[in-house]
Design a protein around this motif. Structure first.
Motif, PDB file in Angstrom:
ATOM      1  N   GLU A 497     100.173  87.583  40.053  1.00 59.45           N
ATOM      2  CA  GLU A 497      99.393  88.174  41.139  1.00 59.45           C
ATOM      3  C   GLU A 497     100.204  88.390  42.413  1.00 59.45           C
ATOM      4  O   GLU A 497     100.120  89.448  43.050  1.00 59.45           O
ATOM      5  N   GLY A 498     101.014  87.406  42.803  1.00 62.68           N
ATOM      6  CA  GLY A 498     101.768  87.532  44.043  1.00 62.68           C
ATOM      7  C   GLY A 498     102.758  88.671  44.046  1.00 62.68           C
ATOM      8  O   GLY A 498     103.202  89.111  45.109  1.00 62.68           O
ATOM      9  N   SER A 499     103.135  89.205  42.859  1.00 56.27           N
ATOM     10  CA  SER A 499     104.110  90.290  42.804  1.00 56.27           C
ATOM     11  C   SER A 499     103.508  91.639  43.164  1.00 56.27           C
ATOM     12  O   SER A 499     104.239  92.574  43.491  1.00 56.27           O
ATOM     13  N   TYR A 500     102.168  91.750  43.083  1.00 54.14           N
ATOM     14  CA  TYR A 500     101.551  93.051  43.366  1.00 54.14           C
ATOM     15  C   TYR A 500     100.459  93.002  44.433  1.00 54.14           C
ATOM     16  O   TYR A 500     100.120  94.021  45.024  1.00 54.14           O
ATOM     17  N   ALA A 501      99.879  91.826  44.713  1.00 53.96           N
ATOM     18  CA  ALA A 501      98.694  91.753  45.580  1.00 53.96           C
ATOM     19  C   ALA A 501      99.055  91.800  47.065  1.00 53.96           C
ATOM     20  O   ALA A 501     100.134  91.378  47.480  1.00 53.96           O
ATOM     21  N   THR A 502      98.130  92.320  47.847  1.00 57.97           N
ATOM     22  CA  THR A 502      98.178  92.216  49.297  1.00 57.97           C
ATOM     23  C   THR A 502      97.109  91.210  49.719  1.00 57.97           C
ATOM     24  O   THR A 502      95.961  91.284  49.265  1.00 57.97           O
ATOM     25  N   TYR A 503      97.477  90.252  50.580  1.00 54.39           N
ATOM     26  CA  TYR A 503      96.574  89.170  50.955  1.00 54.39           C
ATOM     27  C   TYR A 503      96.111  89.329  52.406  1.00 54.39           C
ATOM     28  O   TYR A 503      96.856  89.841  53.260  1.00 54.39           O
ATOM     29  N   ASP A 504      94.889  88.857  52.670  1.00 59.73           N
ATOM     30  CA  ASP A 504      94.402  88.875  54.051  1.00 59.73           C
ATOM     31  C   ASP A 504      94.930  87.635  54.783  1.00 59.73           C
ATOM     32  O   ASP A 504      95.679  86.832  54.234  1.00 59.73           O
ATOM     33  N   THR A 505      94.504  87.463  56.044  1.00 62.46           N
ATOM     34  CA  THR A 505      95.050  86.376  56.860  1.00 62.46           C
ATOM     35  C   THR A 505      94.635  84.998  56.363  1.00 62.46           C
ATOM     36  O   THR A 505      95.198  83.982  56.752  1.00 62.46           O
ATOM     37  N   ASN A 506      93.639  84.955  55.466  1.00 67.79           N
ATOM     38  CA  ASN A 506      93.205  83.691  54.889  1.00 67.79           C
ATOM     39  C   ASN A 506      93.860  83.424  53.535  1.00 67.79           C
ATOM     40  O   ASN A 506      93.495  82.465  52.843  1.00 67.79           O
ATOM     41  N   GLY A 507      94.796  84.290  53.159  1.00 66.03           N
ATOM     42  CA  GLY A 507      95.484  84.100  51.899  1.00 66.03           C
ATOM     43  C   GLY A 507      94.704  84.541  50.683  1.00 66.03           C
ATOM     44  O   GLY A 507      95.018  84.149  49.553  1.00 66.03           O
ATOM     45  N   ARG A 508      93.656  85.378  50.889  1.00 69.02           N
ATOM     46  CA  ARG A 508      92.878  85.877  49.761  1.00 69.02           C
ATOM     47  C   ARG A 508      93.303  87.309  49.437  1.00 69.02           C
ATOM     48  O   ARG A 508      93.532  88.109  50.351  1.00 69.02           O
ATOM     49  N   PRO A 509      93.409  87.656  48.136  1.00 68.94           N
ATOM     50  CA  PRO A 509      93.843  89.021  47.774  1.00 68.94           C
ATOM     51  C   PRO A 509      92.834  90.065  48.207  1.00 68.94           C
ATOM     52  O   PRO A 509      91.614  89.853  48.100  1.00 68.94           O
ATOM     53  N   ILE A 510      93.346  91.163  48.720  1.00 64.61           N
ATOM     54  CA  ILE A 510      92.500  92.291  49.103  1.00 64.61           C
ATOM     55  C   ILE A 510      92.210  93.087  47.844  1.00 64.61           C
ATOM     56  O   ILE A 510      93.121  93.671  47.227  1.00 64.61           O
ATOM     57  N   THR A 511      90.966  93.121  47.422  1.00 65.55           N
ATOM     58  CA  THR A 511      90.623  93.755  46.141  1.00 65.55           C
ATOM     59  C   THR A 511      90.317  95.241  46.273  1.00 65.55           C
ATOM     60  O   THR A 511      90.388  95.980  45.301  1.00 65.55           O
ATOM     61  N   ASN A 512      89.963  95.690  47.491  1.00 64.73           N
ATOM     62  CA  ASN A 512      89.653  97.102  47.679  1.00 64.73           C
ATOM     63  C   ASN A 512      90.422  97.619  48.887  1.00 64.73           C
ATOM     64  O   ASN A 512      89.938  97.545  50.020  1.00 64.73           O
ATOM     65  N   PRO A 513      91.634  98.177  48.655  1.00 70.36           N
ATOM     66  CA  PRO A 513      92.456  98.599  49.794  1.00 70.36           C
ATOM     67  C   PRO A 513      91.877  99.770  50.567  1.00 70.36           C
ATOM     68  O   PRO A 513      92.306 100.037  51.681  1.00 70.36           O
ATOM     69  N   THR A 514      90.857 100.441  50.027  1.00 66.94           N
ATOM     70  CA  THR A 514      90.278 101.567  50.764  1.00 66.94           C
ATOM     71  C   THR A 514      89.307 101.089  51.835  1.00 66.94           C
ATOM     72  O   THR A 514      89.014 101.809  52.780  1.00 66.94           O
ATOM     73  N   THR A 515      88.778  99.840  51.692  1.00 68.89           N
ATOM     74  CA  THR A 515      87.838  99.324  52.692  1.00 68.89           C
ATOM     75  C   THR A 515      88.347  98.078  53.405  1.00 68.89           C
ATOM     76  O   THR A 515      87.840  97.725  54.472  1.00 68.89           O
TER      77      THR A 515
END
Length: 888
Positions: A497-515
């Motif tokens: 997951e860490g190789s492709y995901a973008t995380y928010d400031t709480n360290g949770r993956p952003i699942t919908n980059p459009t919103t």
């Protein structure tokens, strides 16, 4: 096309004439039978080949002279006065232009000189003992006229698998065979770099040089004979089959780190670019005079099976090559050849099961662990400074595995039909591991290594082939036909997951980059007076250097292909040969094609042949070109940009008006001559290649209006039509004076490719396929390349010197300015001495005078961020080596 098919059918018209029969057995000096020896009736095209036991039977005219020729052996001429004629051949490396060839013709008596199309035959044993080059691509780069390959840096997967091409076309427009059977391609598709952009290709370096007897290069369109990918030509690799002999070598070499080049105005640059960099995230190494040290250990052994000509030949090869580090505009940057640790195992088996039936099998496994520089990330951002003060260069490492196995039966019926039933399986697996990196959206908590996933390509091909020689039809007819069924499967598998995901400031993956917006940090370059400048910048997710494949990127796609072919060669007279071929192919994913070929050869006397051909061809879009997709960060002079490379079948692609991929269509024509005058041979061939609907990679379209969470989008398209004119030249001379042997070979290629049409429709041409993309395509077809190889041998001593001139190359950088690389002359030198009967020592240098590409300007706008792009002869400088060869 119907006329071509009708002509081939009419070739069956025949008449008979009486001849004398001559038979015998051909052996080497040790008494071993030699299968496949070519036997020709002198002054004619009448000929046969020896069987598995070295036996032959030929019908000739009274008083005829027989010529016996075999690869690596001196030709022998014998009178046919005795009906029983046995022959002993002496191993002495005879003239290659008289070798019987597998590729280009299904006629078992066809040689290079009397073929209707241009074919190079390269003795790998000779080439490897006279050069320090340790990989097949580099060997062929300097001995084959229109073959081009070079190392790349900062080009993702292309740093690990070198793209190679013929006549300036794409790497995927050359078909590769092993022992006449189709070789699987790499699963890698080239996205960056200067050669093979947007193409897949076959990884020739996955085949150990020590396993190869010779390489046949058909420099002519051959899709009508062999199917898809053969637009530029065919490379056939013939494996070793020798027995009772252990051969091999141990080679060590290293590169000179003193990078010398010239400025564009011709001013010499002698600055020593050796670096003393310790830290900054990656250790580049201490100041040193040499780097890129390489060790290659190889061995080949064959054993006889039974007493009827059976054999098993095995090769093992180990390569350990370190990185090279060469100048970059920012001296923190890593730029240079990748490191390689590789192990090869290859085998070639032949086993007679009856007097006229043979079982054969060959294949192997190649494993490589590679490590290459990605594009450097500079310092200045808090998240970067906390882990890598001053910036860093991520490293793309990979595990590459190639497995292959071919097996089949050959037999000859009582009526003279040769039947070959075979199955060939191959798989390439490419797995990425990113090191010395971070996921910038995990500030302070990011790992520095990631499993980034990868891709694979599996191919299985079943062939059923028939052929027969009709000696009684005019001056000889060879008829062949057959069928092929092929399956292909392409997969992309996701990384952690860490190789492709973008995380928010709480360290949770952003699942919908459009919103969900990516976290931001202050922009240190913010300019309030500039309305295009932003006070903050996004922290991109995924592993820097190469983002991992996510579950949304995964692919598991297959297709099938069925093809039927027929071809024939008719010697209308002893001086006039006419050949033709027709091939029908049906692909499960895009439909059917029908292609044809006509070729002719005219003997204009005892020493000169004229030849020519015309054909249609095609190349099916690769599964990778159809389904590959990735979200990545592109770096250029303007900074970082988030890009989506969308698959051809996606709604995003359709939204931009990009059409479904179809096959590339080609027309080939060639005209040339061959000449033999005693010890001198020559081939000169001109060619024309017209390719419609070439598949290319577009530029970057603005994707922000679609709310995809990226800035840009990119696609594979049938984007351009090209035409190529060129000339191939091979001049060879070999002469023995007493105990001294001299040889000289001049190879040359002149090439001119033009983009005739950009098929952008209503889309902006500058974005669709602009100036920079055009330059990448054209630079893969250098204007010319010439090589002169001089060799001398006497008793235990031999020496060789080679001069290779590479022409000017013009690229376009990120600022739309031309980057001009001037012509360069490279000198290679080797000296060898036979220490004992079984040991030989060779020392030498590739690029003896440490010549580099022309130095560019100081703006740092090259593709990989180094001083040079990956052009001409490479950018690692002089390579010095020593080799100890053995033969027992």
């Amino acid at each position: 096309m119907k006329k071509i098919a009708l002509l081939i059918i009419l070739f069956n018209t025949a008449f008979l004439f009486a001849q004398k029969e001559v038979s015998g057995v051909v052996r080497d000096k040790s008494g071993n039978p030699l299968p496949g020896v070519n036997i020709l009736e002198k002054g004619t095209t009448n000929g046969v080949s020896t069987n598995f036991e070295g036996g032959y039977l030929i019908k000739v005219k009274e008083g005829a002279i027989l010529i016996f020729s075999y690869v690596g052996y001196t030709n022998v001429e014998k009178s046919s006065s005795n009906s029983k004629t046995d022959v002993i051949l002496d191993e002495n490396g005879g003239q290659v232009l008289n070798d019987v060839v597998i590729v280009g013709s299904r006629n078992t008596k066809r040689t290079v000189v009397n073929s209707a199309v241009p074919i190079d035959v390269i003795s790998v044993k000779d080439v490897t003992t006279q050069s320090g080059k340790i990989e097949i691509n580099q060997l062929l780069q300097y001995v084959a006229p229109s073959f081009n390959a070079n190392k790349q840096s900062g080009s993702d997967g292309a740093d690990h698998v070198d793209p190679a091409s013929l006549r300036g076309l794409g790497p995927d427009q050359t078909l590769v065979l092993i022992n006449g059977k189709r070789r699987h391609q790499s699963s890698l598709i080239n996205l960056f770099g200067t050669r093979g952009r947007g193409n897949t290709g076959t990884d020739l370096n996955a085949i150990p040089a020590t396993a190869i007897k010779r390489i046949e290069i058909l420099r002519d369109g051959a899709a009508a004979q062999y199917g898809s990918d053969a637009i530029a030509g065919v490379i056939n690799i013939v494996l070793n089959d020798n027995v009772d002999e252990l051969t091999g070598s141990v080679t060590y070499g290293a590169f000179n780190t003193n990078a010398k080049g010239d400025f564009l105005d011709g001013t010499p640059n002698t600055k020593n670019f050796r670096l003393d960099q310790n830290g900054n995230g990656n250790t580049y190494g201490k100041n040193q005079s040499f780097d890129g040290g390489s060790v290659k250990v190889a061995a080949n052994y064959g054993v006889a099976i039974g007493d009827k000509g059976g054999s098993a030949n095995f090769t093992t090869e180990y390569i350990n090559k370190n990185k090279t580090l060469r100048p970059a505009y920012d001296f923190r940057k890593g730029f240079g050849d990748a490191s390689i640790q590789g192990f090869n195992l290859f085998g070639n088996l032949s086993l007679p099961v009856s007097e006229k039936t043979q079982f054969y099998a060959f294949g192997g496994r190649n494993y490589r662990d590679t490590d290459a520089y990605a594009f450097t990330r500079n310092g200045g951002e808090r998240v970067v400074e906390s882990v890598y003060p001053g910036g860093y260069t991520p490293r793309i490492t990979s595990n590459i595995i190639d497995n292959s196995l071919a097996a089949g039966f050959r037999t000859k019926t009582a009526s003279g039909w040769n039947i070959d039933l075979s199955n060939t399986y191959g798989k390439n697996l490419f797995h990425y591991y990113i090191k010395g990196t971070i996921n910038a959206s995990l500030e302070g908590k990011s790992p520095t290594e990631f499993d980034a996933g990868g891709h694979s390509l599996t191919q299985n091909t079943t062939n059923f082939d028939f052929s027969k020689n009709y000696d009684s039809v005019l001056s000889g007819l060879n008829l062949a036909f057959g069928a092929e069924y092929r399956t292909e499967k392409f997969t992309i598998f996701s990384g952690e997951e860490g190789s492709y995901a973008t995380y928010d400031t709480n360290g949770r993956p952003i699942t919908n980059p459009t919103t969900q917006s990516a976290p931001t940090i202050p922009n240190p370059d913010y300019d309030p007076t500039d309305p295009t400048s932003s006070p903050t910048i996004s922290r991109p997710g995924g592993s820097q250097g190469f983002p991992g494949y996510s579950p949304s990127n995964t692919v598991d796609k297959s297709r099938t292909n069925l093809s039927l072919y027929t071809d024939a060669e008719l010697d209308i007279t002893e001086s006039f040969l006419l050949s033709g071929a027709v091939r029908f192919e049906n692909y499960s994913d895009f439909g059917s094609t029908l292609n044809g070929k006509l070729a002719a050869r005219v003997k204009a006397g005892q020493h000169i042949n004229f030849r020519g051909s015309v054909s249609t061809g095609f190349r099916a879009p690769s599964l990778a070109q159809i389904y590959y997709n990735l979200r990545f960060t592109n770096f250029n002079a303007g900074g970082a940009t988030e890009v989506l490379l969308a698959p051809n079948n996606s709604p995003v692609t359709k939204a931009f008006g990009i059409q479904k991929l179809n096959e590339e269509k080609a027309v080939n024509a060639s005209l040339g001559f061959t000449a033999t005058f005693g010890d001198f041979t020559a081939t000169v061939d001109g060619y024309y290649i017209k390719v419609k609907d070439r598949i290319v990679l577009t530029g970057y379209f603005d994707a922000k209006p679609l709310n995809l969470g990226v800035d840009k989008a990119q696609f594979f398209v049938n984007g351009v039509d090209t035409s190529t004119h060129g000339l191939d030249i091979v001049l060879a001379w070999k002469k023995k004076f007493g105990e001294s042997l001299f040889s000289a070979t001049l190879v040359g290629n002149i090439n001119d490719m033009k983009i005739d049409n950009v098929k952008n429709g209503t889309l902006d041409e500058g974005t669709f396929f602009g100036k920079r993309e055009k330059a990448f395509l054209l630079s893969s077809a250098p204007d010319n390349k010439f090589g002169l190889n001089l060799n001398y041998a006497k008793n235990k001593f031999d020496a060789g010197i080679a001069f290779t001139r590479f022409s000017k190359v013009v690229l376009v950088d990120y600022t739309d300015e031309n980057d001009v690389y001037n012509p360069r002359l490279i000198t290679d030198l080797t000296v060898g001495y036979q220490l004992t009967k079984n040991l030989k020592l060779s020392v030498g240098s590739n690029n003896l005078f440490n010549v580099y590409p022309t130095k560019q300007d100081e703006t740092g706008n090259t593709e990989a961020g180094g001083y040079w792009d990956a052009v001409q002869m490479g950018f690692s400088g002089a390579y010095y080596y020593a080799r100890l060869g053995f033969n027992f």
